[in-house]
Motif scaffolding. Structure first.
Motif, PDB file in Angstrom:
ATOM      1  N   ARG A   1       0.988  -1.174  -0.035  1.00  0.00           N
ATOM      2  CA  ARG A   1      -0.028   0.036   0.075  1.00  0.00           C
ATOM      3  C   ARG A   1       0.945   1.196  -0.005  1.00  0.00           C
ATOM      4  NH1 ARG A   1      -4.543  -0.586  -1.458  1.00  0.00           N
ATOM      5  NH2 ARG A   1      -5.233  -1.732   0.007  1.00  0.00           N
ATOM      6  N   GLN A   2       1.826   1.292   0.757  1.00  0.00           N
ATOM      7  CA  GLN A   2       2.863   2.464   0.826  1.00  0.00           C
ATOM      8  C   GLN A   2       3.404   2.611  -0.532  1.00  0.00           C
ATOM      9  OE1 GLN A   2       3.171   4.158   3.932  1.00  0.00           O
ATOM     10  NE2 GLN A   2       3.580   5.737   2.417  1.00  0.00           N
ATOM     11  N   LEU A   3       3.954   1.767  -1.270  1.00  0.00           N
ATOM     12  CA  LEU A   3       4.517   1.762  -2.595  1.00  0.00           C
ATOM     13  C   LEU A   3       3.758   2.283  -3.306  1.00  0.00           C
ATOM     14  CD1 LEU A   3       6.612  -1.534  -2.640  1.00  0.00           C
ATOM     15  CD2 LEU A   3       7.513   0.703  -2.108  1.00  0.00           C
ATOM     16  N   GLN A   4       2.181   2.065  -3.251  1.00  0.00           N
ATOM     17  CA  GLN A   4       1.039   2.408  -4.234  1.00  0.00           C
ATOM     18  C   GLN A   4       0.926   4.013  -3.951  1.00  0.00           C
ATOM     19  OE1 GLN A   4      -1.734  -0.465  -3.414  1.00  0.00           O
ATOM     20  NE2 GLN A   4      -1.503  -1.809  -5.094  1.00  0.00           N
ATOM     21  N   ARG A   5       0.739   4.263  -2.727  1.00  0.00           N
ATOM     22  CA  ARG A   5       0.652   5.581  -2.465  1.00  0.00           C
ATOM     23  C   ARG A   5       1.720   6.635  -3.089  1.00  0.00           C
ATOM     24  NH1 ARG A   5      -2.160  10.039  -2.025  1.00  0.00           N
ATOM     25  NH2 ARG A   5      -0.830  11.540  -0.836  1.00  0.00           N
ATOM     26  N   LEU A   6       3.103   5.995  -3.277  1.00  0.00           N
ATOM     27  CA  LEU A   6       3.923   6.666  -3.558  1.00  0.00           C
ATOM     28  C   LEU A   6       3.822   7.337  -5.045  1.00  0.00           C
ATOM     29  CD1 LEU A   6       7.404   4.842  -2.652  1.00  0.00           C
ATOM     30  CD2 LEU A   6       6.814   7.285  -1.957  1.00  0.00           C
ATOM     31  N   GLN A   7       2.975   6.564  -5.794  1.00  0.00           N
ATOM     32  CA  GLN A   7       2.631   6.863  -7.101  1.00  0.00           C
ATOM     33  C   GLN A   7       1.637   7.968  -7.397  1.00  0.00           C
ATOM     34  OE1 GLN A   7       4.803   4.819  -8.768  1.00  0.00           O
ATOM     35  NE2 GLN A   7       5.138   3.925  -6.821  1.00  0.00           N
ATOM     36  N   THR A   8       1.073   8.493  -6.261  1.00  0.00           N
ATOM     37  CA  THR A   8       0.000   9.528  -6.562  1.00  0.00           C
ATOM     38  C   THR A   8       0.269  10.681  -5.416  1.00  0.00           C
ATOM     39  OG1 THR A   8      -2.420   9.894  -6.544  1.00  0.00           O
ATOM     40  CG2 THR A   8      -1.620   8.278  -5.165  1.00  0.00           C
ATOM     41  N   THR A   9      -0.315  11.885  -5.859  1.00  0.00           N
ATOM     42  CA  THR A   9      -0.681  12.933  -4.919  1.00  0.00           C
ATOM     43  C   THR A   9      -2.347  13.109  -4.476  1.00  0.00           C
ATOM     44  OG1 THR A   9      -0.969  14.663  -6.783  1.00  0.00           O
ATOM     45  CG2 THR A   9       1.365  13.947  -5.789  1.00  0.00           C
ATOM     46  N   ALA A  10      -2.746  12.229  -4.735  1.00  0.00           N
ATOM     47  CA  ALA A  10      -4.512  12.643  -4.870  1.00  0.00           C
ATOM     48  C   ALA A  10      -4.820  12.691  -3.378  1.00  0.00           C
ATOM     49  CB  ALA A  10      -5.199  11.334  -5.530  1.00  0.00           C
ATOM     50  N   SER A  11      -5.802  13.281  -3.264  1.00  0.00           N
ATOM     51  CA  SER A  11      -6.440  13.506  -1.869  1.00  0.00           C
ATOM     52  C   SER A  11      -7.905  14.035  -1.858  1.00  0.00           C
ATOM     53  CB  SER A  11      -5.817  14.952  -1.158  1.00  0.00           C
ATOM     54  OG  SER A  11      -5.859  16.084  -1.789  1.00  0.00           O
ATOM     55  N   VAL A  12      -8.452  13.486  -0.939  1.00  0.00           N
ATOM     56  CA  VAL A  12     -10.156  13.777  -0.726  1.00  0.00           C
ATOM     57  C   VAL A  12     -10.468  13.986   0.557  1.00  0.00           C
ATOM     58  CG1 VAL A  12     -10.479  11.352  -0.728  1.00  0.00           C
ATOM     59  CG2 VAL A  12     -12.284  12.993  -1.566  1.00  0.00           C
ATOM     60  N   LEU A  13     -11.446  14.956   0.685  1.00  0.00           N
ATOM     61  CA  LEU A  13     -12.181  15.308   1.925  1.00  0.00           C
ATOM     62  C   LEU A  13     -13.418  14.951   2.125  1.00  0.00           C
ATOM     63  CD1 LEU A  13     -11.628  16.321   5.088  1.00  0.00           C
ATOM     64  CD2 LEU A  13     -12.265  18.642   3.945  1.00  0.00           C
ATOM     65  N   HIS A  14     -14.145  13.991   2.987  1.00  0.00           N
ATOM     66  CA  HIS A  14     -15.227  14.004   3.014  1.00  0.00           C
ATOM     67  C   HIS A  14     -15.871  14.719   4.130  1.00  0.00           C
ATOM     68  CE1 HIS A  14     -15.694   9.973   0.669  1.00  0.00           C
ATOM     69  NE2 HIS A  14     -14.545  10.262   0.836  1.00  0.00           N
ATOM     70  N   THR A  15     -17.262  15.273   4.032  1.00  0.00           N
ATOM     71  CA  THR A  15     -17.911  16.161   5.057  1.00  0.00           C
ATOM     72  C   THR A  15     -19.224  15.518   5.372  1.00  0.00           C
ATOM     73  OG1 THR A  15     -18.763  17.613   3.539  1.00  0.00           O
ATOM     74  CG2 THR A  15     -16.500  18.065   4.169  1.00  0.00           C
TER      75      THR A  15
ATOM     76  N   VAL B   1     -10.182  17.103  -3.908  1.00  0.00           N
ATOM     77  CA  VAL B   1     -11.455  16.776  -4.064  1.00  0.00           C
ATOM     78  C   VAL B   1     -12.410  16.682  -2.656  1.00  0.00           C
ATOM     79  CG1 VAL B   1     -13.512  15.296  -4.878  1.00  0.00           C
ATOM     80  CG2 VAL B   1     -11.232  15.661  -6.090  1.00  0.00           C
ATOM     81  N   VAL B   2     -13.600  17.633  -2.647  1.00  0.00           N
ATOM     82  CA  VAL B   2     -14.208  17.273  -1.530  1.00  0.00           C
ATOM     83  C   VAL B   2     -15.610  16.535  -1.812  1.00  0.00           C
ATOM     84  CG1 VAL B   2     -15.786  18.612   0.363  1.00  0.00           C
ATOM     85  CG2 VAL B   2     -13.507  19.342  -0.303  1.00  0.00           C
ATOM     86  N   VAL B   3     -16.100  15.765  -1.094  1.00  0.00           N
ATOM     87  CA  VAL B   3     -17.065  14.984  -1.136  1.00  0.00           C
ATOM     88  C   VAL B   3     -18.162  15.280   0.117  1.00  0.00           C
ATOM     89  CG1 VAL B   3     -18.211  12.486  -1.130  1.00  0.00           C
ATOM     90  CG2 VAL B   3     -16.119  12.852  -2.383  1.00  0.00           C
ATOM     91  N   SER B   4     -19.200  15.844  -0.217  1.00  0.00           N
ATOM     92  CA  SER B   4     -20.329  16.188   0.855  1.00  0.00           C
ATOM     93  C   SER B   4     -21.189  15.138   0.993  1.00  0.00           C
ATOM     94  CB  SER B   4     -20.695  17.403   0.401  1.00  0.00           C
ATOM     95  OG  SER B   4     -21.847  17.737   1.689  1.00  0.00           O
TER      96      SER B   4
END
Length: 872
Positions: free
Chosen positions: A39-53, A159-162
């Motif tokens: 999982r950590q190696l897969q995370r290294l490939q991306t900068t994606a981020s999302v906030l749920h509210t 991204v924000v997901v409400s």
């Protein structure tokens, strides 16, 4: 050093130092060994981020949170406006702020499974609300909005997901408020003119690229969301689907009965795109469609990039991809040189970056490479203290241990403890933690250092930061929260900081210091380190209700003193009474051996000859060596969460109430848990809790009245099985009083006559007018004459789960109440003659009113208890 068995390696508190979270009660089972490294190696490939509210714990789409964190490897968080303190509690008696602590912990346990982070605003859950306008009236909108903006500016999501869209379709008024506020928060977060104090404190504006709202999918409807996500997709890394993981996390919210089936196969979450600052294709496949979330995409944040930066970024993309492709789960040590090379490239790119967001994203990559190195090397760092609690002026022994697998190219170059200001540390003379001296088998670390930590005499007791200051109306006071704002809890008191040489790379690691103990049933348990007062001063009752008509002037006051120190203590204890009251003895000496010793002292308080109905405060204190202690420590402990401690003033509220009650004998069927029995005993009644055996074969005729606690139909199988015996008890002349239940009560046929409970018809306005429909009924006349004044001063709500229809030839509605603008409801309290006795279903929130000392609630409930003695 050996593999980390229960820790997900998070981003660093400071660049170049990664944090290994402490083990809570739920192990992070999907973030161990090879699965964690993958999982950590897969995370290294991306900068994606999302906030749920959302508005509450349990609002979030748990499966979608898990999907974003574990399938798309995005940095993911859930921002809940509240901590859910206004909800119900199916597992215990905690309400209000104490319940909020439990539900905060339950969210953290869920996040340990789904892989996301957890954030909050300061809004206090004031209970169910039907309209957004009520939430807007009660909550300080600008303050809560500012908290959301701070969370966005700190977390900086793409991204924000409400979860909610702000319309009446959201149901709960809090949901509507969260859906209404989320787009306003996105707009304000990007505006430097909004909340400039945050900018002055070092935060920067942030433009969220996309906003989505959730939409439930109805396969029978043509109204389809713009994006459908299959969260039932199988994850080969964990061997489960993201929906299964999400539901496993949701089941940690035990106070709310959120236990969920971990369904397999196709499971769908729906999203609608509300706003976008990108050119988005018509057919999206992900919330990140249209974005470059690769490492190369970091270049878009950098203005006038240098050649060193551009070249390093390109090399970093290749290094991250190579690390993933070359990983062999059976030989993780072989990956160390490639990870060390990637870490050096990431640091070079970060140092060459000029933009703040460029540096932030590269800080993330540095931390992720460090975490991958820790996992590949199999390093474990453990920091343990010999006690879970410490008192001011005492000493705590801490052991920092390092475990390194054979052949791992790892060297510890430095280790020390990070302490609060004013604390001290020195090398310890002992070679074993005192708490482990009796262990038959001891661990064999590759390196161990022991320290003696000095706690200053003025150290403050540890409690949730949002409870350190009195709450202002419907929002907590965060004025002293500092960097803890928006976080679940403040950072740990003590942290071990280690510097490691792993191959050719040097990394820093931080690990919370914990206390470890063994429970012979549950196994190993770990707890946080808390400062507690030397003595907890605990009045036996926080509320005493005295009927004014009783004529009783003398009342026993019991005071328990609890020693939290390792040494014996002695001092003087007393109560401070209102003017004209007397105390015998005026004070009492006490002497306590070392913790956990307790001693209970007895005092007699005498009221003046003429005392008016009203509220009086009696303040208890203990004096030790000139220091006064006036706090009661309340421990919140359940198997599925970490233990926390709250503090309340050592006070007994003494209420003289104009109330009378017949001398009835009361049996009580406890449901999900409440404090009603204690309240009834305050009326001078003998109240017996009925266990399963008593319900099944006990002699119920010894009681005049039996009261059924809230949600007993869900939590007491013996109540359901023996409901006929209780109805027979009423038919033979007793009174059966049933407090609010849920619709299963009707479905199981537990009511004596036909009735229905369609959904949850309730009155949430605690000040809603009450119409007494049968003013001459004994419920309103004996022994207390009930009037409008008895419905004043109620808290949070009027009632829950009213009967929506009932056989009016059998039941007599006693009251009518409804929220403004809604239809009348007469199902909140209904009476039925049953044989020679009485049956009452009352959905009014006695479980809140009686423990809070509402006088009118005592007077009315006393009448219900007295029905068997009422004149016919």
């Amino acid at each position: 050093m050996r593999g980390i068995p229960s820790a997900w390696l998070l981003l660093p508190l400071l660049a170049g130092s990664l944090t290994v979270p402490a083990q809570a009660q739920v192990r992070a089972i999907y973030d161990q060994g090879s699965s964690a490294l993958t999982r950590q190696l897969q995370r290294l490939q991306t900068t994606a981020s999302v906030l749920h509210t959302g508005a509450h714990p349990d609002d979030e789409d748990s499966a979608l949170v898990a999907y974003h964190a574990r399938r798309q490897n995005a940095r993911t968080a859930y921002l809940s406006l509240t901590r859910g303190s206004g909800g119900q509690n199916i597992i215990g008696t905690e309400q209000s702020d104490a319940l909020g602590v439990i539900r905060t912990e339950e969210l953290l346990q869920a996040r340990r499974l789904d892989g996301a982070e957890q954030l909050f605003t300061r809004a206090n859950d004031f209970g169910f609300s039907k309209y957004r306008t009520e939430a807007s009236r009660i909550w300080p909108e600008e303050t809560v909005l500012g908290d959301m903006v701070r969370a966005i500016r700190r977390f900086r999501p793409d991204v924000v997901v409400s979860r909610w869209n702000g319309s009446p379709a959201d149901g709960h008024g809090h949901h509507q408020f969260a859906g209404y506020l989320t787009p306003l928060a996105l707009e304000a977060a990007a505006d430097p003119g909004r909340f400039p104090d945050q900018i002055a404190a070092g935060l920067q504006t942030w433009q969220v690229r996309k906003l989505y709202t959730g939409q439930r999918i109805d396969l029978r409807s043509t109204d389809r969301p713009s994006l459908v996500v299959n969260t039932g997709e199988y994850d080969p890394v964990t061997g489960r689907s993201y929906f299964e993981i999400g539901m496993q996390g949701r089941s940690q919210q035990k106070t709310q009965q959120m236990g969920s089936l971990e369904l397999r196969g196709r499971q769908l979450s729906g999203l609608n795109l509300v706003t976008s600052h990108l050119d988005v294709a018509d057919a999206e496949t992900s919330v990140f469609s249209g974005m470059d979330t690769s490492i190369n995409g970091i270049a878009s944040y950098e203005q006038n990039a240098t050649t060193i930066f551009s070249d390093s970024l390109a090399e970093l993309q290749v290094a991250a991809a190579d690390a993933l492709s070359q990983y062999d789960p059976l030989d993780p040590l072989a990956l160390i040189p490639k990870l060390a090379e990637g870490l050096e490239i990431a640091r070079t790119a970060r140092d060459a970056a000029r933009g703040a967001d460029t540096q932030r994203l590269l800080d993330e990559k540095v931390a992720e490479f460090e975490a991958a190195l820790m996992l590949a090397a199999g390093i474990t760092i453990d920091a343990l203290a010999d006690s879970e609690t410490v008192v001011p002026g005492s000493t705590l022994t801490v052991a920092v241990r390092t475990y390194i697998p054979d052949l791992a190219p790892v060297t510890m170059t430095d280790v020390h403890l990070a302490l609060p200001v004013g604390w001290s540390v020195a090398a310890s003379n002992t070679d074993v933690l005192p708490s482990e001296s009796a262990y038959r088998r001891r661990e064999q670390p590759d390196m161990e250092r022991l320290y003696d930590v000095g706690v200053p005499a003025d150290a403050r007791s540890t409690q949730p930061y949002w409870l350190e200051r009195p709450r202002a109306a419907a929002a907590y006071d965060w004025s002293a929260a500092g960097d803890a704002s928006n976080q679940p809890f403040a950072p740990p008191l003590l942290t071990a900081v280690a510097t490691l040489q792993v191959g050719d790379a040097q990394i820093g690691v931080r690990k919370e210091v914990q206390h470890r103990l063994v429970d012979r049933v549950r196994g190993e348990i770990r707890g946080r380190i808390d400062v507690v007062p030397a003595v907890s001063v605990e009045p036996a009752a926080d509320l005493l209700v005295v009927p004014a008509s009783s004529g009783r002037k003398q009342h026993e006051l019991l005071l328990t003193l609890r020693n939290n120190a390792k040494e014996s203590v002695h001092g003087i204890a007393k109560f401070a009474l209102p003017d004209g009251w007397t105390l015998e003895p005026s004070s009492a000496p006490f002497s306590l051996p070392a913790a956990p010793a307790t001693s209970t002292l007895a005092f007699t308080a005498t009221l003046p000859a003429e005392v008016s109905a009203g509220e009086y405060r009696l303040v208890a204190s203990a004096t030790i060596d000139g220091t006064d202690y006036q706090q009661t420590m309340r421990e919140i402990a359940y198997p599925h969460i970490r233990t926390h401690r709250l503090y309340v003033p050592s006070e007994t509220e003494f209420e003289v109430v104009d109330v009378e009650v017949a001398p009835v004998r009361v049996g009580y069927v406890m449901g999900s848990g409440d404090k009603v029995p204690e309240a009834l005993r305050r009326l001078g009644l003998d109240v017996v809790l009925l266990d399963d055996a008593a319900l099944t074969t006990g002699d119920l005729s010894r009681f005049n009245t039996i009261v059924v606690g809230i949600r007993a139909s869900q939590t007491r199988a013996a109540f359901v099985a023996n409901n006929r015996r209780l109805l027979d008890f009423a038919e033979q002349g007793g009174a059966l009083i049933v407090q609010y239940q849920q619709p299963d009560f009707i479905a199981k046929g537990l009511a004596p006559y036909p009735a229905s409970m369609d959904g949850n018809v309730r009155v949430v306005d605690e000040s809603a007018p009450i119409v007494i429909l049968e003013p001459d009924h004994p419920a309103f006349t004996y022994p207390n004459r009930i009037g409008p004044q008895d419905f004043a001063g109620w808290v949070q709500e009027r009632n829950n789960y009213n009967f929506t229809s009932f056989d009016r030839d059998r039941y007599v509605p006693l009251t009518e109440a409804h929220d403004d603008g809604e239809p009348e409801s007469e199902g909140g309290m209904v009476y039925a003659s049953i044989g020679e006795g009485h049956y009452v279903y009352t959905s009014y929130s006695w479980f809140r009113q009686l423990p809070n000392g509402v006088p009118g609630a005592y007077r009315l409930f006393a009448n219900l208890l007295s029905l068997p003695a009422a004149p016919q």
